[in-house]
Design a protein around this motif. Structure first.
Motif, PDB file in Angstrom:
ATOM      1  N   PHE A 153       0.937  -1.169  -0.033  1.00  0.00           N
ATOM      2  CA  PHE A 153      -0.029   0.077  -0.122  1.00  0.00           C
ATOM      3  C   PHE A 153       0.839   1.244  -0.057  1.00  0.00           C
ATOM      4  CE2 PHE A 153      -2.576   3.209   2.423  1.00  0.00           C
ATOM      5  CZ  PHE A 153      -3.360   3.790   1.586  1.00  0.00           C
ATOM      6  N   PRO A 154       1.712   1.439   0.855  1.00  0.00           N
ATOM      7  CA  PRO A 154       2.561   2.686   0.945  1.00  0.00           C
ATOM      8  C   PRO A 154       3.484   2.643  -0.300  1.00  0.00           C
ATOM      9  CG  PRO A 154       3.455   1.167   2.540  1.00  0.00           C
ATOM     10  CD  PRO A 154       2.028   0.715   2.261  1.00  0.00           C
ATOM     11  N   PHE A 155       4.187   1.297  -0.705  1.00  0.00           N
ATOM     12  CA  PHE A 155       4.870   1.572  -1.895  1.00  0.00           C
ATOM     13  C   PHE A 155       4.042   1.750  -3.078  1.00  0.00           C
ATOM     14  CE2 PHE A 155       7.260  -0.407  -5.373  1.00  0.00           C
ATOM     15  CZ  PHE A 155       8.390  -0.093  -5.205  1.00  0.00           C
ATOM     16  N   GLY A 156       2.516   1.476  -3.259  1.00  0.00           N
ATOM     17  CA  GLY A 156       1.976   1.731  -4.298  1.00  0.00           C
ATOM     18  C   GLY A 156       1.633   3.405  -4.245  1.00  0.00           C
ATOM     19  N   ILE A 157       1.503   3.963  -3.192  1.00  0.00           N
ATOM     20  CA  ILE A 157       1.303   5.247  -3.089  1.00  0.00           C
ATOM     21  C   ILE A 157       2.534   6.207  -3.659  1.00  0.00           C
ATOM     22  CG2 ILE A 157       0.916   7.441  -1.703  1.00  0.00           C
ATOM     23  CD1 ILE A 157      -0.355   5.690   0.162  1.00  0.00           C
ATOM     24  N   PHE A 158       3.712   5.489  -3.334  1.00  0.00           N
ATOM     25  CA  PHE A 158       5.085   6.058  -3.870  1.00  0.00           C
ATOM     26  C   PHE A 158       5.314   6.049  -5.407  1.00  0.00           C
ATOM     27  CE2 PHE A 158       9.488   5.161  -5.012  1.00  0.00           C
ATOM     28  CZ  PHE A 158      10.003   6.500  -4.770  1.00  0.00           C
ATOM     29  N   THR A 159       5.043   4.892  -5.796  1.00  0.00           N
ATOM     30  CA  THR A 159       4.942   4.572  -7.332  1.00  0.00           C
ATOM     31  C   THR A 159       3.839   5.547  -8.006  1.00  0.00           C
ATOM     32  OG1 THR A 159       3.442   2.755  -7.174  1.00  0.00           O
ATOM     33  CG2 THR A 159       5.743   2.148  -7.095  1.00  0.00           C
ATOM     34  N   LEU A 160       2.496   5.726  -7.501  1.00  0.00           N
ATOM     35  CA  LEU A 160       1.658   6.446  -8.085  1.00  0.00           C
ATOM     36  C   LEU A 160       1.903   7.728  -8.192  1.00  0.00           C
ATOM     37  CD1 LEU A 160      -1.348   6.607  -9.248  1.00  0.00           C
ATOM     38  CD2 LEU A 160      -2.165   7.248  -6.675  1.00  0.00           C
TER      39      LEU A 160
ATOM     40  N   ILE B 131       5.226   8.883  -8.441  1.00  0.00           N
ATOM     41  CA  ILE B 131       6.392   8.994  -9.154  1.00  0.00           C
ATOM     42  C   ILE B 131       5.873   8.730 -10.657  1.00  0.00           C
ATOM     43  CG2 ILE B 131       8.374   7.758 -10.198  1.00  0.00           C
ATOM     44  CD1 ILE B 131       8.633   9.286  -7.704  1.00  0.00           C
ATOM     45  N   LEU B 132       5.053   7.825 -11.068  1.00  0.00           N
ATOM     46  CA  LEU B 132       4.305   7.745 -12.382  1.00  0.00           C
ATOM     47  C   LEU B 132       3.423   8.953 -12.996  1.00  0.00           C
ATOM     48  CD1 LEU B 132       3.509   3.988 -12.354  1.00  0.00           C
ATOM     49  CD2 LEU B 132       5.637   5.140 -13.532  1.00  0.00           C
ATOM     50  N   ALA B 133       2.596   9.334 -11.925  1.00  0.00           N
ATOM     51  CA  ALA B 133       1.601  10.476 -12.079  1.00  0.00           C
ATOM     52  C   ALA B 133       2.472  11.887 -12.563  1.00  0.00           C
ATOM     53  CB  ALA B 133       0.864  10.896 -11.065  1.00  0.00           C
ATOM     54  N   ILE B 134       3.743  12.025 -11.983  1.00  0.00           N
ATOM     55  CA  ILE B 134       4.637  13.134 -12.385  1.00  0.00           C
ATOM     56  C   ILE B 134       5.124  12.948 -13.744  1.00  0.00           C
ATOM     57  CG2 ILE B 134       6.430  14.285 -11.933  1.00  0.00           C
ATOM     58  CD1 ILE B 134       5.910  14.017  -8.722  1.00  0.00           C
ATOM     59  N   CYS B 135       5.678  11.649 -13.875  1.00  0.00           N
ATOM     60  CA  CYS B 135       6.455  11.127 -14.994  1.00  0.00           C
ATOM     61  C   CYS B 135       5.373  11.292 -16.384  1.00  0.00           C
ATOM     62  CB  CYS B 135       6.998   9.855 -15.106  1.00  0.00           C
ATOM     63  SG  CYS B 135       8.452   9.917 -13.875  1.00  0.00           S
ATOM     64  N   PHE B 136       4.262  10.737 -16.178  1.00  0.00           N
ATOM     65  CA  PHE B 136       3.303  10.849 -17.244  1.00  0.00           C
ATOM     66  C   PHE B 136       2.604  12.179 -17.600  1.00  0.00           C
ATOM     67  CE2 PHE B 136       2.495   5.883 -16.232  1.00  0.00           C
ATOM     68  CZ  PHE B 136       3.155   5.650 -17.423  1.00  0.00           C
ATOM     69  N   THR B 137       2.562  12.954 -16.637  1.00  0.00           N
ATOM     70  CA  THR B 137       1.806  14.374 -16.638  1.00  0.00           C
ATOM     71  C   THR B 137       2.850  15.271 -17.655  1.00  0.00           C
ATOM     72  OG1 THR B 137       0.582  14.206 -14.711  1.00  0.00           O
ATOM     73  CG2 THR B 137       0.961  16.376 -15.561  1.00  0.00           C
ATOM     74  N   LEU B 138       4.300  15.138 -17.024  1.00  0.00           N
ATOM     75  CA  LEU B 138       5.101  15.885 -17.820  1.00  0.00           C
ATOM     76  C   LEU B 138       5.466  15.294 -19.108  1.00  0.00           C
ATOM     77  CD1 LEU B 138       7.347  18.034 -17.127  1.00  0.00           C
ATOM     78  CD2 LEU B 138       8.903  16.279 -16.334  1.00  0.00           C
ATOM     79  N   THR B 139       5.163  14.028 -19.279  1.00  0.00           N
ATOM     80  CA  THR B 139       5.686  13.465 -20.679  1.00  0.00           C
ATOM     81  C   THR B 139       4.674  13.955 -21.759  1.00  0.00           C
ATOM     82  OG1 THR B 139       6.886  11.658 -19.866  1.00  0.00           O
ATOM     83  CG2 THR B 139       5.866  11.444 -21.967  1.00  0.00           C
TER      84      THR B 139
ATOM     85  N   ILE C 114      12.421   4.162 -15.097  1.00  0.00           N
ATOM     86  CA  ILE C 114      12.195   4.261 -13.856  1.00  0.00           C
ATOM     87  C   ILE C 114      11.145   3.253 -13.169  1.00  0.00           C
ATOM     88  CG2 ILE C 114      11.000   5.726 -12.041  1.00  0.00           C
ATOM     89  CD1 ILE C 114      11.834   8.269 -13.576  1.00  0.00           C
ATOM     90  N   SER C 115      10.357   2.830 -14.121  1.00  0.00           N
ATOM     91  CA  SER C 115       9.350   1.911 -14.049  1.00  0.00           C
ATOM     92  C   SER C 115      10.061   0.490 -13.920  1.00  0.00           C
ATOM     93  CB  SER C 115       8.233   1.645 -15.089  1.00  0.00           C
ATOM     94  OG  SER C 115       8.826   1.307 -16.435  1.00  0.00           O
TER      95      SER C 115
END
Length: 220
Positions: free
Chosen positions: A124-131, A133-141, A186-187
């Motif tokens: 659960f906390p690791f999922g929040i962390f990955t969310l 990171i991926l949200a920032i990367c995908f939004t920026l991309t 990163i993924s």
């Protein structure tokens, strides 16, 4: 020159690797699965323990126990199939059990079961962390890649960057593509971390021996 080509191929080669997208799929599902595990286990354990005094909670605890074991097996299969890592079956599965109650007793006695529960909670906390990171990367991309279709304003302190011309937009899109490749790397890193944790916490413990096996060893 050869080193530059090697660096170029290693950086962009991730795009053409099948494992990259399997890793990305695993990482994307980390947050929803981790959230579901956390909500189910915490609510089930709280309800079961709260009502265990009046016996009603015992079937709830039993259901949580069975579900948690099956979820651990599911996570082991998921990590094996998507991440391509070899995780040995849980030690408890090696021998057929005599009856239902011995099944329950052995599940509680097996350290692998408790490690598996810890993994479900850690997800659960690791999922929040990955969310995040991926949200920032995908939004920026996506924002940079589709720059030719939009006008972008960036505020950096007291200065503002305006991208409203085609050459600037094309250059921005190229930067977005590079960031997209970085996102795949990163993924892969996040998947490697998840795989290492899964291998430690979901596999057979070499120090964990099935109770029946212990009885046989004592007989000798």
């Amino acid at each position: 020159m050869r080193n530059i080509n090697k660096l170029f191929s290693s950086f962009f080669g991730v795009i053409f690797q099948r494992q990259t997208y399997l890793n990305l799929l695993y990482v994307i599902f980390t947050f929803p699965l981790g959230t579901a595990y956390f909500l189910f286990l915490t609510s089930g354990l709280l309800v079961g323990l709260s009502f265990s005094i009046i016996i009603i909670g015992l079937p709830v605890l039993l259901l949580v126990l069975v579900a948690w074991w099956e979820l651990v097996n599911f996570e082991r299969e998921l990590a094996t199939r998507l991440l391509g890592i070899d995780i040995p079956p849980l030690s408890y599965e090696e021998r057929p059990l005599v009856n239902f109650w011995s099944d329950i007793k052995n599940r509680f006695a097996d350290p692998a079961a408790w490690k598996g529960m810890m993994f479900l909670f850690i997800k659960f906390p690791f999922g929040i962390f990955t969310l995040i990171i991926l949200a920032i990367c995908f939004t920026l991309t996506l924002g940079l890649i589709f720059a030719p279709l939009t006008t972008i304003y960036w505020s950096l302190g007291n200065s503002t960057i305006l991208i409203d011309s085609l050459p600037e937009a094309i250059l921005t899109s190229i930067v977005g593509i590079i960031i997209a490749v970085c996102t795949l790397h990163i993924s892969n890193i996040l998947a490697a971390i998840s795989g290492s944790i899964a291998k430690i916490m979901l596999g057979k413990n070499s120090n964990s021996v099935h109770p029946d096996t212990l009885d046989e060893q004592k007989a000798y």
